[in-house]
Design a protein around this motif. Structure first.
Motif, PDB file in Angstrom:
ATOM      1  N   PRO A 129       1.281  -5.841  11.156  1.00 25.92           N
ATOM      2  CA  PRO A 129       0.208  -6.093  10.176  1.00 25.92           C
ATOM      3  C   PRO A 129       0.708  -6.118   8.736  1.00 25.92           C
ATOM      4  O   PRO A 129       0.267  -6.946   7.935  1.00 25.92           O
ATOM      5  CB  PRO A 129      -0.759  -4.931  10.430  1.00 25.92           C
ATOM      6  CG  PRO A 129      -0.574  -4.611  11.878  1.00 25.92           C
ATOM      7  CD  PRO A 129       0.895  -4.817  12.137  1.00 25.92           C
ATOM      8  N   SER A 145       1.018 -13.781   4.282  1.00 27.35           N
ATOM      9  CA  SER A 145      -0.184 -14.457   3.783  1.00 27.35           C
ATOM     10  C   SER A 145      -0.175 -14.601   2.265  1.00 27.35           C
ATOM     11  O   SER A 145      -0.874 -15.444   1.715  1.00 27.35           O
ATOM     12  CB  SER A 145      -1.435 -13.691   4.216  1.00 27.35           C
ATOM     13  OG  SER A 145      -1.480 -12.407   3.609  1.00 27.35           O
ATOM     14  N   GLN A 191       2.463  -9.402   8.267  1.00 26.41           N
ATOM     15  CA  GLN A 191       1.506 -10.498   8.190  1.00 26.41           C
ATOM     16  C   GLN A 191       0.849 -10.564   6.818  1.00 26.41           C
ATOM     17  O   GLN A 191       0.582 -11.647   6.294  1.00 26.41           O
ATOM     18  CB  GLN A 191       0.454 -10.329   9.282  1.00 26.41           C
ATOM     19  CG  GLN A 191       0.984 -10.507  10.691  1.00 26.41           C
ATOM     20  CD  GLN A 191      -0.067 -10.250  11.745  1.00 26.41           C
ATOM     21  OE1 GLN A 191      -1.224 -10.631  11.608  1.00 26.41           O
ATOM     22  NE2 GLN A 191       0.315  -9.574  12.816  1.00 26.41           N
ATOM     23  N   ARG A 192       0.580  -9.404   6.221  1.00 27.07           N
ATOM     24  CA  ARG A 192      -0.021  -9.401   4.887  1.00 27.07           C
ATOM     25  C   ARG A 192       0.935 -10.005   3.862  1.00 27.07           C
ATOM     26  O   ARG A 192       0.524 -10.766   2.973  1.00 27.07           O
ATOM     27  CB  ARG A 192      -0.406  -7.978   4.485  1.00 27.07           C
ATOM     28  CG  ARG A 192      -1.625  -7.445   5.216  1.00 27.07           C
ATOM     29  CD  ARG A 192      -2.160  -6.202   4.534  1.00 27.07           C
ATOM     30  NE  ARG A 192      -1.225  -5.091   4.588  1.00 27.07           N
ATOM     31  CZ  ARG A 192      -1.156  -4.210   5.586  1.00 27.07           C
ATOM     32  NH1 ARG A 192      -1.981  -4.331   6.616  1.00 27.07           N
ATOM     33  NH2 ARG A 192      -0.290  -3.228   5.562  1.00 27.07           N
ATOM     34  N   THR A 249       7.433  -2.604   1.919  1.00 29.83           N
ATOM     35  CA  THR A 249       6.744  -3.876   1.735  1.00 29.83           C
ATOM     36  C   THR A 249       7.105  -4.532   0.408  1.00 29.83           C
ATOM     37  O   THR A 249       6.317  -5.291  -0.145  1.00 29.83           O
ATOM     38  CB  THR A 249       5.219  -3.660   1.805  1.00 29.83           C
ATOM     39  OG1 THR A 249       4.818  -2.717   0.793  1.00 29.83           O
ATOM     40  CG2 THR A 249       4.808  -3.127   3.159  1.00 29.83           C
TER      41      THR A 249
END
Length: 246
Positions: free
Chosen positions: A204, A211, A207-208, A38
């Motif tokens: 997920p 955002s 998506q984080r 990430t």
């Protein structure tokens, strides 16, 4: 009571469709991050997670237009201005336009979206746990189709069942079919409005990261929010005109 077997079939169809889409959505939302997966996003990676291969294509076309390597006309045509240099994705755009140096944008977009460079980008995001694998997207789409089919079948069976009984006895039939019809209808609505769009490309974890991106940069805004943020001329160019499709 000829309508009871129809009710049982309706329950089975509605339940099977709802179970299928629920399993697919749970699998798509299951965390599958890898260490270090990430760590930030490039603007192209953000475009893929937000809108898939076509969003990556639109981002590349617009960035080349703003770098004066392409001219995107509001009539829906792309014209090569500078064919030198560029990375693999930009070369894929030039190759899709062709040796003539001009092509309708609607003809260019799907060719670039299917290019090897876009597939490599997607594979890298999947490996980092940021994108939903292709099989997961297929399973979720199939689940939504199954729910839709169950809803339509339940509606048809309910209509037939109501016609099989006298008018004065139809209230219990309507009440019985209301449960599978409501259940499959709500499941279909949730799948189409919430689950499917939100998990189609980004996991997920992806998506984080999306955002947390700021839309202050125009290309980042295009990557995350789509062509709606562009000026009208560029929106028209990406959409293509009716004349360019002929």
């Amino acid at each position: 009571m000829l309508w009871v077997p129809l009710l049982l079939v309706a329950f089975v169809a509605a339940g099977a469709g709802c179970a299928r889409v629920c399993r697919a959505s749970i699998a798509a939302a299951r965390p599958h991050e890898v260490p270090g997966g990430t760590e930030g996003l490039t603007v192209r990676e953000a475009a893929y997670l937000a809108g898939g291969p076509l969003r990556v294509t639109d981002l590349t076309l617009v960035s080349m237009h703003r770098a004066r390597r392409l001219l995107l006309a509001h009539t829906g045509w792309a014209t090569v201005v500078d064919a030198s240099g560029g990375d693999e994705l930009e070369r894929a755009v030039l190759g899709a336009i062709g040796p003539g140096g001009q092509s309708p944008v609607p003809a260019v977009r799907p060719v670039v979206a299917a290019a090897a460079s876009v597939r490599l980008l997607a594979d890298g995001l999947v490996a980092r746990g940021l994108a939903v694998p292709e099989e997961g997207r297929r399973a979720l789409a199939a689940g939504v189709r199954a729910v839709r089919a169950g809803f339509l079948l339940t509606l048809a069976l309910g209509t037939v069942a109501v016609l099989l009984v006298p008018e004065g006895e139809r209230a219990p039939v309507l009440a019985a079919f209301a449960l599978p019809l409501t259940g499959s209808g709500l499941c279909l609505l949730i799948g189409l409005v919430d689950v499917y769009p939100n998990t189609r490309w980004a996991s997920p974890a992806g998506q984080r990261l999306l955002s947390g991106l700021s839309p202050a940069d125009p290309l980042t805004a295009l990557a995350t929010r789509g062509p709606a943020v562009l000026e009208p001329e560029l929106r028209a160019a990406l959409k293509g005109s009716e004349r360019s499709r002929k």
